[in-house]
Structure formats: C-alpha cells, structure tokens
Design a protein around this motif. Structure first.
Motif, short mmCIF file in Angstrom:
data_model
loop_
_atom_site.label_atom_id
_atom_site.label_comp_id
_atom_site.label_asym_id
_atom_site.label_seq_id
_atom_site.Cartn_x
_atom_site.Cartn_y
_atom_site.Cartn_z
N VAL A 1 -0.60 12.25 -7.70
CA VAL A 1 -1.62 11.50 -8.43
C VAL A 1 -1.11 10.93 -9.75
O VAL A 1 -1.20 9.72 -9.99
CB VAL A 1 -2.88 12.36 -8.67
CG1 VAL A 1 -3.88 11.60 -9.52
CG2 VAL A 1 -3.50 12.76 -7.34
N THR A 2 -0.51 11.77 -10.58
CA THR A 2 -0.09 11.30 -11.90
C THR A 2 0.94 10.19 -11.80
O THR A 2 0.84 9.15 -12.44
CB THR A 2 0.50 12.48 -12.70
OG1 THR A 2 -0.47 13.53 -12.69
CG2 THR A 2 0.78 12.09 -14.13
N LYS B 1 1.55 8.26 -9.22
CA LYS B 1 1.00 7.05 -8.59
C LYS B 1 0.13 6.25 -9.56
O LYS B 1 0.16 5.03 -9.57
CB LYS B 1 0.18 7.46 -7.36
CG LYS B 1 -0.24 6.29 -6.52
CD LYS B 1 0.94 5.52 -5.99
CE LYS B 1 0.56 4.07 -5.75
NZ LYS B 1 1.73 3.25 -5.43
N MET B 2 -0.64 6.96 -10.37
CA MET B 2 -1.48 6.25 -11.34
C MET B 2 -0.60 5.43 -12.28
O MET B 2 -0.94 4.31 -12.66
CB MET B 2 -2.34 7.23 -12.15
CG MET B 2 -3.46 7.88 -11.35
SD MET B 2 -4.67 6.74 -10.61
CE MET B 2 -5.56 6.19 -12.04
N LEU C 1 0.51 2.32 -10.49
CA LEU C 1 -0.59 1.34 -10.38
C LEU C 1 -0.85 0.66 -11.72
O LEU C 1 -1.11 -0.54 -11.79
CB LEU C 1 -1.86 2.02 -9.88
CG LEU C 1 -1.88 2.42 -8.39
CD1 LEU C 1 -3.12 3.23 -8.07
CD2 LEU C 1 -1.80 1.20 -7.49
N LYS C 2 -0.78 1.45 -12.79
CA LYS C 2 -0.99 0.86 -14.12
C LYS C 2 0.07 -0.19 -14.40
O LYS C 2 -0.21 -1.23 -14.98
CB LYS C 2 -0.91 1.96 -15.20
CG LYS C 2 -2.25 2.63 -15.43
CD LYS C 2 -2.14 3.67 -16.53
CE LYS C 2 -3.31 4.64 -16.41
NZ LYS C 2 -3.07 5.89 -17.12
N VAL D 1 0.84 -1.19 0.00
CA VAL D 1 0.00 0.00 0.00
C VAL D 1 0.88 1.25 0.00
O VAL D 1 1.92 1.29 0.63
CB VAL D 1 -0.95 -0.01 1.22
CG1 VAL D 1 -0.18 -0.06 2.53
CG2 VAL D 1 -1.89 1.19 1.20
N THR D 2 0.46 2.21 -0.77
CA THR D 2 1.13 3.50 -0.77
C THR D 2 0.57 4.29 0.40
O THR D 2 -0.62 4.57 0.45
CB THR D 2 0.82 4.25 -2.07
OG1 THR D 2 1.18 3.42 -3.15
CG2 THR D 2 1.55 5.57 -2.14
N ALA D 3 1.44 4.60 1.36
CA ALA D 3 0.94 5.25 2.56
C ALA D 3 0.47 6.67 2.24
O ALA D 3 -0.59 7.10 2.68
CB ALA D 3 2.02 5.26 3.63
N LYS D 4 1.27 7.40 1.47
CA LYS D 4 0.94 8.81 1.22
C LYS D 4 0.49 9.01 -0.20
O LYS D 4 1.23 8.70 -1.15
CB LYS D 4 2.18 9.68 1.44
CG LYS D 4 2.54 9.87 2.87
CD LYS D 4 3.64 10.91 2.99
CE LYS D 4 4.11 10.96 4.44
NZ LYS D 4 5.11 11.99 4.67
N LEU D 5 -0.70 9.53 -0.37
CA LEU D 5 -1.11 9.91 -1.71
C LEU D 5 -1.90 11.20 -1.63
O LEU D 5 -3.04 11.20 -1.20
CB LEU D 5 -1.94 8.80 -2.38
CG LEU D 5 -1.93 8.83 -3.92
CD1 LEU D 5 -2.63 7.62 -4.50
CD2 LEU D 5 -2.53 10.09 -4.50
N TYR D 6 -1.23 12.28 -1.99
CA TYR D 6 -1.88 13.59 -1.97
C TYR D 6 -1.79 14.19 -3.37
O TYR D 6 -1.28 13.55 -4.30
CB TYR D 6 -1.23 14.48 -0.91
CG TYR D 6 -1.38 13.89 0.48
CD1 TYR D 6 -2.64 13.85 1.08
CD2 TYR D 6 -0.31 13.34 1.16
CE1 TYR D 6 -2.81 13.28 2.34
CE2 TYR D 6 -0.46 12.77 2.42
CZ TYR D 6 -1.72 12.75 3.01
OH TYR D 6 -1.90 12.17 4.24
N GLY D 7 -2.26 15.41 -3.49
CA GLY D 7 -2.40 16.05 -4.80
C GLY D 7 -1.22 15.87 -5.74
O GLY D 7 -1.39 15.46 -6.88
N GLY D 8 -0.02 16.13 -5.23
CA GLY D 8 1.14 16.13 -6.12
C GLY D 8 1.54 14.76 -6.63
O GLY D 8 2.34 14.64 -7.55
#
Lengths: 598, 383
Positions: free
Chosen positions: A560-561, A563-564, A567-568, A551-558
């Motif tokens: 998103v791109t 992290k996506m 995940l892909k 699991v990614t502990a931190k996912l905030y605005g900066g």
C-alpha cells in the motif's frame, strides 16, 4: 551644488563585460561604500538579476569624488544589459550627459555593444570607450581598441584601458569623467523640471520616483505636478541613493535622486514624465520617449481553473514593480480563463515566468510566445494583435503586417556561411557585411522578428560554437504573406496552439508541428487525433495512440505505502497540464510549437 | 467468538503470516524469499510463533492468511506446528487460507491443514502450459497442479483458488483461453489472474532487458485481460477486484479486508502491518528477523503513521480497486470524509469520460477503466 561639478553618466556594456564590477570599484574608490560592504554587484538587487548576472531595471547611485581640489558629484545611472531592455537603456541615457561604453579586452566588440553605442549616439550623450579586463592573459587591448575605432568611431587613443577587477586604471577613469564628460547645463533659474527615469513601489511609502532634475529645483514639502497626468502631490521626502536611500532637503539642477510623494499606484507614474512645481509650472515638459513596445505575448492559464484569482493576485504583485509588463484577462475557448501577458522580449518573459513560479505556488500552463502583428482591416482601421487567435476573419483583412528588426550579428569569419544559411531560411535579408578585423565580421540583417525571437540566438551560438553575438531593434511593420495554422486536438480547435507563419513554410511547419505534438501529448485512455488546418482546410493528421494497459495487477497489504507513492508520482506527472475536453495537454506541448528543428 | 467482549468484526484485524522460504526462486518473483537449502527452518518457525504470541492480546482476528514464499516448502511437521498454534490462538477467525505450491502440497500435508481448521487454499498454479511454467521458473508441472487441486477437493476443501499469470512471453490470446478453460474445468471457487510484470532485479526483467525475451504486445495483454473478465464471469466467477474472480460468497475475505482498508497484522520477515493507525513493516532479512525476535525485540523496521489525508486517499484507492467500489456512507464512517466532496474534481472528470460510474449508490471504476486503472486511481492518491 554648482552644476559645473556634477557629472551624470551611465555604463553600457555587453553582458559579462564587467559593467557591475566597474560600478562596484567606482563606489569603493569614491568611498561611497567600503570594500567590505561591496557585496558583489551591489546595484543588482533582485535575486534573479544576480543569478543571471544581468541587470533588469535601471538604478542610480550618487558618489562624491575629489578631483583637482574640487568635490565632484558623480551620478551613476545603471542600465540593463540585455536586448529586451533597450528601452530602459535609452531612458537611463536620457538622464545623463555621458556614457561609458565598456568592452571586454578578451572578447572585443559584441553585437550588444554596437546596439548600445547606437542608442547612446541617438540620445546625444558623450561616449567614452573603456576597455576592461586588461589584466586577463587573453586580453588584446590594441586589437579591441582598433575594433572600437572601426565599428564605433571612437578613436583608439581615446579609449581607457582598465581592470575593474583589480582597480587598475579606474581612478584615471574617474578623473577623466570629471575632466571630459560635459556638465549639466545650468538652468537653475528656470522653473523646475525633472525627468522621471524609473520608479518602483514600496509597500510602506508608495511609489518612489527616480528623477533627474534638468532645471530649477525640487524641495521637500513642495507641491509637485506630474505634467503628463496633470495630478499634483505633496513631496514628503527627497533623497539620493548613496547607495542606501538618504534623505536631502532639496534636489538642484543637474542632480539625480528620488521623490516620495504619497503616490499610491505605480500606474499613476509614467516613466518619462516630467515633474514640475505645481505653483510655478514649466511651460513644456521635457522631451519624453515612447513607452516601451511589448513585442512578445504569451497566455498564462492556471493549471486548475479555481486558481484564476490567485494568478491574478500574483500578476498584480509583479506588475507593481515592472511597468513594462502587462496582463489582461483572456478567455480561451479551449483553455478557459487566463491572462494574455505582454513582454518586452523573450528574456523579459522568462524572468516574469520564473518570478511567478518562485514567489507563488501556482501550477501554470503557458502558451508559446508570439510576436505582435499589425492588421489593416478592410475599412482601413489598424489593429494590433498579440495572438493568432485574435486574427480576424480573412475576408475582413486588407493586409497583415509583421514586425521587422535591424539585426546585428558579430561572429567569426569561419561561421559566416552557416549563419547566412540559417538567416536565409528564416527570411532575413542581408543589408551589409563589415569586417571588424581579418577574423571577425559584423553582419546586419533586416529580419522578421517572429523568425529570430525564439531559438535563433541558440542556433547561431551553435553554428559559431558559442562565438556569435546578436542584438536587434524593432524598425517597422511590413506586409508579408502570412497565414494561420490551426491545430485540432480530438476534433476541437485549440486556439492556444495556433501559429502565424509565412505561407511558403506553412504546410511544412504544420506537419512538423503535429509530429512534435504527437510526442508531447501523453497517451490517454482513448485515441487522440491531431489535425492541422490551414485556412480551414485539414492538411495533415496524426494520432496519439491510446494506452491499453496501465494497471498494477497485484496490490495487497504490504504494497500500500509504496503503491500510493507511485500513484502520487503519476498524478504529479499530470501537473502543468491543461484539459482540453477530455485531453490533457502538457506544458511542453504548448512550447513544442516553437521548435522548428527536425 | 472469543469470550471477552471482542471489538466489532469491523475493527478486528486480519492476520498475515509470511513464510519466506521457497524451494527455489521463480523468475518473475519480486517478493522476499530465500531458498530453503541450508536454512534452519525450525528456528524460523519458532521465531514466527514467538511473534504470533506477542499478538495474543489481540482478542479477535477476522481472517488468517499464511503466504510466502511458499508455506508448503516447510517440512510437514513444522507447517503443522505453525498452523495449529495460529488456529488455536484465534479459533473464531472466519477464513483461514494457506498458499500452496502444487507439487509440494501432497495428501499428507493437505490433510494436516484440513485437520487444523484451514478452510481455504490458494494454489500457485500460474499456467497450464508446460513451456510457460518453465519460462516462469516454476518447479511444478501441469500434472502436479491438476493433481494437487483434485486432492484438495477430495479431502473436502470447498474453497479452493488458483493464481494464474497471463501475458507470459510467447503466449497468445488462444493459449490464454485454453489456460482459463483448464482452470474452469477444475471446478474451483476462486481465480487470481495477473498480467506478468517485470520487476527490476528479477531474472525475467534481466532477460527482457538483454533482448532474450519480449513482452507480449500491449493490445494482446489488454485483450487477455478482457477475455478473462468475460470468460470467468460467464462461468460464474465474477470479477470482484482488478485481478480477482470468485464464485459468489467465495471472495477472499482476507484480501477484501485490505481493499476495504481495514487493519491487519503481519508476522514474519518483511511482513507489513496496518495496525493501531500505523503502517509498519518487519525487517526483510531472515537472520536479522530471527535475531531480533530471539532477543525479545520488535521485528518492525519501518514505521509510518498515515495522516488523515493519507487515510482518505488510501481508502479511496483501495476501495476503487474492487468492483463493489466506494460506498459513500461506509467511506464517511471509516474516514470521516465525504467521498464525493473531497474528490469532486477527479470524479467530475472521470465520470464525464466514462471511466468512473455509480451503480446502486456505489462509485466504482467503469469496465473500460479497469485495464488502465492506475491512470484513474492516481487522481485519488492525494488531496
């Protein structure tokens, strides 16, 4: 044309011994194509063939050559150069009177050369020995000539030394073809009979049959009959390969060309069938040959079950031009709907698999290839099975037989020990050893196909540091003490992971197998038990541990791109996997069952 | 509300302001920040305010969040100028958070923040064990943390949160429990608890690579996470996102905006925006940032326009991180897509395996899926 001036021949050679280069040089010297036109290896017109440097399907080309003031028609019928395609070699040879057996002057006689020579002898064609690449610094034409004489029985002083690359000796070879190879028998007054030695499907013209006329002649607008199916068709076009398809009005005795007759389905044309005149048919067909035997089977499943029909369409397309490949719907309890596919051999399988992926966007999961077995049922019935899962219950089996081959290995004398050890471990029986010269030896084995079809060649290449070559040919089926190993994943038997092995190795193979699977199956959100069963009895167990954190502990605005993307990528990693219950089994797990190494 | 007819609250962006300075860099930090030493902080703040003014046309922002780096590494007058300007530009923002470093944020600074309308503080406490703070490269002490939080509460801050890090090398389930209990004893409203991640390029990553420290066992890490969820819930801080816990009504609105995939405007070096349908990021270099802003140029360096599918997937992944999960009607309204339909295959599999559940009409990760969320969320990352 008078059959006296026709020569029909094939070139047979080990891969890389220069078959295609020699063909190109002949096309040039006979003015059939210009040097500029001579794309390298013109006769191999499929990408995969060119990339792999092998020829898969036979093809034919007609050349005209002046010899002693007379124009000769030379029909070169190209042959595949790999063990899987023996059948195609023999059907090409069946359309010829002669064969050029090409051997690399720096490599010498290889196992495949021997196998090809056997085929030529069996077909009864006249063989000419050709030593190629004499321009190479490492060339040893005298040594190779001696090998040819020793192994193949062609007298050394009758071999032709050439360099297909530079053209040296090729004109003399063409002269010799006219001079020495037999002309077709003149049966022009008999009813028409032509052998279909290949066929392919053209999207616009339907099936195109490659034929060799043995008697009488064929004419455009004639009604022809295929003797095997009994169906008749109107010939709309006859022609020759020069090398482009060039229409002619008729094909006479001894000639080679093609027929277009509005035949829609490739399945309507049996390669090996005889074409005759519908109005004046011949009594008997030409001597045919056995259909190719598919020796390797593998199941193909769409990674996503909704792509089943897409996969079917892809196979149908492939089968259009490859009559030796078969596919039938298959429903695996574990893997769902897919297809059982039959191949001539492992290379054939790889080629189909590669084309399937290259030409279609389908995520495919393929099971490990297996050989076919013969089952003698209690009631005496004989069944052929192409998958361990098809094996009937033990109580109904009288005998289980596996395919055996005659295996030839040519190697250096220093690697004999290693190869013999490997062969013994693989249940191969040495039949004879033959020294070609003080440093090279040919070994002949009787071997179970299942033991040599997968990684055996790689292994002997490794043992001999790349020196050894091998070839094999199916001889028969023999009863041996075979058992099926079953694998349970998460308590569920997975038919696609079952293998049939000799009882003596079964337990050891089973234990190794789940260790491989343990590595190949990724961790899940839960533990995945793996079990090995022989005859319904569990003999070993391993566990793929669950992963505990992902699991990614931190996912905030900066983030998103980025992290996506991550995940892909993780999702991509799940491609080429097949769900069995809740367990995702990757493609490599299905293949790991072939890996017998430690 | 602002005098012009403002866009609905739904469309109003959050505002994030990045202060890229730290007194020193922590051993685990992969964010963009620079040591304060030798920096012209005045010039940076001026540039930040210039960028802020460029957004004055944006009539309403929902939330304001000043983070870093560490905003409290700025001299108190500069921080005051920054906070005052932002606050007066958008007086109607409902939540105004400033990240504080214990030890840096003294009574004076906290008073200034209170006076300017800051109504939420987030302290980077990280641990209540001195050894762990040292290993993490934090400058503050356990006492600093306790004092700062108490001072903030004494000054009337009613919405105070702290960050904690677990699975620090050498920690145990017991030591983590003590840490959580210390946090709870502070009577705070919000806790973010992150498992330590080893980011490439950080000193901790290097130390692990060289074998000087070891990660905590995966099983222990998992147990620590589960403990946090249970212990905090029992104390009234319910988990509302994978790493975030709050008393009811004290969830961080700003970050919820992000997980609801609402727009936000980022200001400052390296700050990211999701605004007017574009995802952009400012240049991640203080000097380049200042040069560009002073030259009247945009600080935006990366620009990407998510297409419709991207938008659907981003919304799904972000929503699913929250314990509220996906509200299908809301999802449809935001993305125009039927959540159950577009992700039918993934939902089917994960629901069957008990990793995704539906509660009160909302689809969310099941409890057992939280610790392995990425393995589930990845199936929602593309169509």
């Amino acid at each position: 044309m008078d059959t006296k001036y026709i020569r029909n021949f094939s070139i047979v050679a080990h891969i890389d011994h220069g078959k295609s280069t020699l063909a190109d040089r002949m096309l040039e010297l006979t003015g059939t194509i210009t040097a500029r036109e001579a794309k390298e290896q013109l006769l191999d017109d499929m990408d995969i063939e060119r990339e792999r440097g092998i020829t898969i399907k036979a093809s034919a080309v007609t050349m005209h050559y002046e010899y002693e003031g007379q124009t000769y028609m030379l029909n070169l019928i190209d042959t595949p150069g790999h063990v899987d395609f023996h059948y195609e070699v023999s059907r090409a040879l069946a359309a010829c009177e002669g064969a050029l057996l090409v051997v690399d002057a720096s490599q010498g006689v290889e196992a495949q050369t021997v196998a090809n020579a056997y085929l030529a002898v069996e077909t009864g064609v006249e063989i000419m020995g050709v030593i190629n690449k004499v321009d190479l610094p490492a060339a040893q034409p005298e040594v190779v000539a001696e090998e040819i004489e020793h192994v193949l029985g062609i007298r050394r002083n009758e071999c032709f030394a050439i360099s297909a690359k530079t053209g040296k000796g090729v004109r003399e070879l063409l002269d010799a073809i006219c001079e020495l190879l037999p002309a077709p028998a003149d049966r022009s007054s008999e009813p028409a009979r032509a052998l279909v030695f290949d066929s392919h499907s053209d999207p616009y013209r339907g099936v195109i049959c490659y034929v060799r006329v043995f008697s009488g002649k064929l004419r455009v607008r004639q009604r022809m009959r295929l003797m095997h199916t009994g169906r008749s068709y109107l010939i709309t076009e006859l022609g020759k390969f020069r090398p482009a398809m060039t229409p002619v009005e008729e094909l006479g005795t001894g000639e080679v060309g093609y027929i277009v007759a509005n035949i829609r389905d490739l399945a309507d044309v049996h390669v090996g069938d005889t074409v005759t005149d519908d109005a004046n048919p011949a009594q008997d067909p030409l001597k045919s040959y056995q259909p190719p035997m598919q020796m390797v089977f593998s199941d193909f499943y769409p990674g996503d079950n909704t792509e089943y029909s897409k996969l079917r369409a892809a196979f149908e397309k492939l089968a259009l031009n490859d009559a030796s490949f078969s596919f039938v719907p298959q429903n695996s309890p574990a893997l769902g709907f897919g297809f059982r596919c039959g191949f001539l051999g492992l290379l054939h399988m790889e080629i189909i698999q590669e084309r399937l992926e290259r030409e279609n966007d389908i995520d495919i999961v393929q099971t490990a290839p297996t050989v076919s077995y013969e089952v003698i049922m209690s009631d005496g019935q004989v069944r052929r099975i192409g998958s361990p899962s098809e094996l009937p219950d033990r109580t109904h089996i009288q005998e289980l037989r596996e395919p055996f081959v005659r295996l030839e290995i040519i190697t250096s004398t220093e690697s004999i020990g290693g190869i013999m050890k490997l062969a013994e471990a693989r249940r191969c029986k040495l039949v004879k050893t033959d020294y070609l010269n003080p440093t090279r030896v040919m070994m002949e084995y009787r071997a179970p196909l299942a033991e040599i079809v997968y990684d055996f060649y790689d292994q002997i290449k490794g043992i001999s540091r790349g020196y050894a070559t091998m070839d094999y040919e199916l001889t028969d089926f023999e009863a041996t003490n075979l058992v099926r190993i079953d694998i349970l994943v998460n308590g569920q038997p997975v038919d696609a992971l079952s293998i049939i092995v000799h009882r003596d190795n079964a337990e050891q193979r089973g234990r190794k197998l789940i260790l491989k699977l343990k590595k190949a199956i990724p961790r899940h959100q839960f533990e995945v038990p793996l079990q090995v069963a022989i005859g319904g009895k569990i003999i070993a167990r391993e566990t793929v541990k669950a992963y505990r954190k992902d699991v990614t502990a931190k996912l905030y605005g900066g983030d998103v791109t980025r992290k996506m993307k991550v995940l892909k990528k993780q999702k991509e990693g799940k491609r080429r996997m097949k769900s069995i219950g809740s367990v995702q089994i990757p493609q490599k797990a299905f293949m790991s069952i072939l890996d017998t190494s430690d | 509300m602002s005098p012009h007819s403002a866009p609905s609250d739904d469309e109003a962006p959050g505002l994030y302001l990045h202060v890229p300075f730290c007194a020193s860099k922590c051993g685990y930090c992969g964010f963009y920040s620079q040591p304060t030493a030798g920096r012209d902080m005045h010039r940076l703040v001026t540039a930040l305010l210039t960028e802020v003014r460029r957004h004055h046309a944006t009539p309403a922002v929902r939330t304001i969040y000043i983070g870093g780096g560490s905003p409290t590494s700025l001299p108190v007058d500069l921080l005051a100028r920054l906070v005052e300007t932002v606050a007066s530009a958008w007086p109607d923002a409902r939540e105004f958070t400033v990240e504080c470093n214990p030890g840096q944020a003294g009574v004076e600074m906290l008073s200034v923040l209170a006076r300017c309308g800051v109504n939420r503080l987030s302290f980077g406490v990280q641990s209540f064990h001195a050894g762990e703070l040292e290993l993490l490269g934090r400058r503050h002490s356990v006492d600093d943390a306790l004092r700062s939080v108490r001072q903030a509460q004494d000054l009337g801050f009613a919405n105070v949160g702290i960050d904690l890090i677990f699975a620090v090398p050498g920690s145990t389930l017991d030591s983590w429990q003590q840490c959580l209990e210390s946090a709870l004893s502070l009577g705070i409203q919000h806790i973010s608890a992150y498992s330590l991640s080893f980011e490439p390029g950080t000193p901790l990553y290097e130390a692990r690579r060289l074998g000087r420290i070891d990660s905590v066992e995966e099983d222990t890490d998992r147990a620590m996470y589960e403990l946090a969820i249970d212990l905090l819930a029992a104390a009234g801080l319910a988990q509302y996102e994978i790493s975030n816990f709050a008393r009811e009504g004290f969830e961080c609105r700003h970050n919820m905006g992000c997980w609801e995939n609402r727009p936000y405007i980022g200001i400052g070096p390296s700050a990211a925006s999701y605004w007017l349908g574009e995802r952009t990021a400012n240049v991640a270099d203080i000097d380049a940032y200042i040069r560009r802003i002073e030259a009247g140029l945009t600080a935006t360096e990366q620009r990407q326009q998510p297409n419709h599918d991207d938008c659907i997937c981003e919304t799904a992944v972000l929503n699913l991180r929250t314990r509220r999960g996906v509200d299908p009607a809301d999802f449809q309204r935001r993305t125009g897509a039927d959540f159950r339909k577009v992700f039918a295959a993934s939902l089917h599999r994960h629901e069957r395996d008990g990793l995704v559940e539906t509660q009160a009409g909302r689809i969310r990760l099941a409890r057992r899926a939280l610790a392995v969320a990425d393995s589930v969320l990845c199936d929602f990352s593309s169509l």
